[in-house]
Design a protein around this motif. Structure first.
Motif, PDB file in Angstrom:
ATOM      1  N   ILE A  47       0.833  -1.210   0.000  1.00  0.00           N
ATOM      2  CA  ILE A  47       0.000   0.000   0.000  1.00  0.00           C
ATOM      3  C   ILE A  47       0.864   1.254   0.000  1.00  0.00           C
ATOM      4  CG2 ILE A  47      -1.592   1.342   1.437  1.00  0.00           C
ATOM      5  CD1 ILE A  47      -2.910  -1.309   2.222  1.00  0.00           C
ATOM      6  N   THR A  48       2.000   1.193   0.654  1.00  0.00           N
ATOM      7  CA  THR A  48       2.845   2.382   0.806  1.00  0.00           C
ATOM      8  C   THR A  48       3.921   2.504  -0.263  1.00  0.00           C
ATOM      9  OG1 THR A  48       4.377   1.231   2.269  1.00  0.00           O
ATOM     10  CG2 THR A  48       2.510   2.333   3.305  1.00  0.00           C
ATOM     11  N   LEU A  49       3.909   1.652  -1.279  1.00  0.00           N
ATOM     12  CA  LEU A  49       4.959   1.713  -2.296  1.00  0.00           C
ATOM     13  C   LEU A  49       4.922   2.996  -3.118  1.00  0.00           C
ATOM     14  CD1 LEU A  49       5.155  -1.908  -3.714  1.00  0.00           C
ATOM     15  CD2 LEU A  49       6.823  -0.719  -2.313  1.00  0.00           C
ATOM     16  N   ASP A  50       3.743   3.485  -3.426  1.00  0.00           N
ATOM     17  CA  ASP A  50       3.656   4.641  -4.321  1.00  0.00           C
ATOM     18  C   ASP A  50       3.490   5.967  -3.593  1.00  0.00           C
ATOM     19  OD1 ASP A  50       1.141   4.093  -3.426  1.00  0.00           O
ATOM     20  OD2 ASP A  50       0.141   4.443  -5.343  1.00  0.00           O
ATOM     21  N   ARG A  51       3.552   5.929  -2.271  1.00  0.00           N
ATOM     22  CA  ARG A  51       3.420   7.181  -1.512  1.00  0.00           C
ATOM     23  C   ARG A  51       4.131   7.020  -0.171  1.00  0.00           C
ATOM     24  NH1 ARG A  51      -0.942   6.226   2.186  1.00  0.00           N
ATOM     25  NH2 ARG A  51      -2.157   4.435   1.535  1.00  0.00           N
ATOM     26  N   ALA A  52       4.355   8.137   0.445  1.00  0.00           N
ATOM     27  CA  ALA A  52       4.968   8.096   1.775  1.00  0.00           C
ATOM     28  C   ALA A  52       3.928   7.592   2.782  1.00  0.00           C
ATOM     29  CB  ALA A  52       5.443   9.484   2.178  1.00  0.00           C
ATOM     30  N   PRO A  53       4.316   6.681   3.654  1.00  0.00           N
ATOM     31  CA  PRO A  53       3.339   6.155   4.621  1.00  0.00           C
ATOM     32  C   PRO A  53       2.899   7.234   5.612  1.00  0.00           C
ATOM     33  CG  PRO A  53       5.507   5.177   4.975  1.00  0.00           C
ATOM     34  CD  PRO A  53       5.614   6.049   3.777  1.00  0.00           C
ATOM     35  N   ASN A  54       1.596   7.292   5.836  1.00  0.00           N
ATOM     36  CA  ASN A  54       1.085   8.196   6.866  1.00  0.00           C
ATOM     37  C   ASN A  54       1.025   7.430   8.186  1.00  0.00           C
ATOM     38  OD1 ASN A  54      -1.239   6.601   6.773  1.00  0.00           O
ATOM     39  ND2 ASN A  54      -2.257   7.979   5.329  1.00  0.00           N
ATOM     40  N   GLU A  55       0.491   8.056   9.213  1.00  0.00           N
ATOM     41  CA  GLU A  55       0.469   7.430  10.539  1.00  0.00           C
ATOM     42  C   GLU A  55      -0.348   6.137  10.536  1.00  0.00           C
ATOM     43  OE1 GLU A  55       1.364   6.496  14.285  1.00  0.00           O
ATOM     44  OE2 GLU A  55       2.273   8.109  13.136  1.00  0.00           O
ATOM     45  N   LEU A  56      -1.465   6.122   9.846  1.00  0.00           N
ATOM     46  CA  LEU A  56      -2.290   4.917   9.786  1.00  0.00           C
ATOM     47  C   LEU A  56      -1.541   3.777   9.091  1.00  0.00           C
ATOM     48  CD1 LEU A  56      -5.021   3.564  10.282  1.00  0.00           C
ATOM     49  CD2 LEU A  56      -5.765   4.466   8.077  1.00  0.00           C
ATOM     50  N   ASP A  57      -0.838   4.093   8.003  1.00  0.00           N
ATOM     51  CA  ASP A  57      -0.050   3.082   7.308  1.00  0.00           C
ATOM     52  C   ASP A  57       1.056   2.538   8.202  1.00  0.00           C
ATOM     53  OD1 ASP A  57      -1.545   3.441   4.969  1.00  0.00           O
ATOM     54  OD2 ASP A  57      -0.181   4.981   4.214  1.00  0.00           O
ATOM     55  N   ALA A  58       1.707   3.420   8.912  1.00  0.00           N
ATOM     56  CA  ALA A  58       2.792   2.990   9.806  1.00  0.00           C
ATOM     57  C   ALA A  58       2.262   2.060  10.898  1.00  0.00           C
ATOM     58  CB  ALA A  58       3.475   4.204  10.424  1.00  0.00           C
ATOM     59  N   ARG A  59       1.087   2.399  11.448  1.00  0.00           N
ATOM     60  CA  ARG A  59       0.481   1.536  12.471  1.00  0.00           C
ATOM     61  C   ARG A  59       0.099   0.182  11.885  1.00  0.00           C
ATOM     62  NH1 ARG A  59      -4.278   4.622  14.939  1.00  0.00           N
ATOM     63  NH2 ARG A  59      -3.584   6.437  13.821  1.00  0.00           N
ATOM     64  N   ARG A  60      -0.442   0.204  10.675  1.00  0.00           N
ATOM     65  CA  ARG A  60      -0.840  -1.037  10.017  1.00  0.00           C
ATOM     66  C   ARG A  60       0.374  -1.935   9.783  1.00  0.00           C
ATOM     67  NH1 ARG A  60      -3.392   0.926   5.519  1.00  0.00           N
ATOM     68  NH2 ARG A  60      -5.343   1.014   6.657  1.00  0.00           N
ATOM     69  N   ILE A  61       1.480  -1.345   9.361  1.00  0.00           N
ATOM     70  CA  ILE A  61       2.698  -2.124   9.129  1.00  0.00           C
ATOM     71  C   ILE A  61       3.251  -2.670  10.440  1.00  0.00           C
ATOM     72  CG2 ILE A  61       5.118  -1.942   8.409  1.00  0.00           C
ATOM     73  CD1 ILE A  61       4.131  -0.022   6.191  1.00  0.00           C
TER      74      ILE A  61
END
Length: 85
Positions: A47-61
């Motif tokens: 999900i984060t390959l094409d953009r910088a991860p936001n806080e929700l993405d970081a938590r998901r990872i």
């Protein structure tokens, strides 16, 4: 021209009529939670390959990574307990 026997044996060793044994299927079934946890982690990372991860993405990872570690620990403990018995 003579056929190379080793190549022929290698090809027939992976023929589509050879099915996995019951033991192999049981091993896959035991490893399935760890496999699914790895898939979830990969999904979160993709999900984060094409953009910088936001806080929700970081938590998901982080959550997916913790789940992978927990499933691998469970699998290792189960394997160690099974080998000791």
């Amino acid at each position: 021209m003579s056929p190379i026997v080793t190549v022929q044996e290698a090809v027939t060793a992976f023929a589509d009529w050879i099915e996995p044994t019951d033991a192999e299927l049981d091993a896959i079934e035991q490893e399935l939670p760890a496999i699914l946890a790895d898939v979830d982690l990969l999904d979160a990372q993709i999900i984060t390959l094409d953009r910088a991860p936001n806080e929700l993405d970081a938590r998901r990872i982080r959550r997916a990574h913790r789940r992978v570690l927990a499933e691998r620990r469970t699998l290792a403990n189960r394997t160690a307990a099974g080998g000791a018995a």
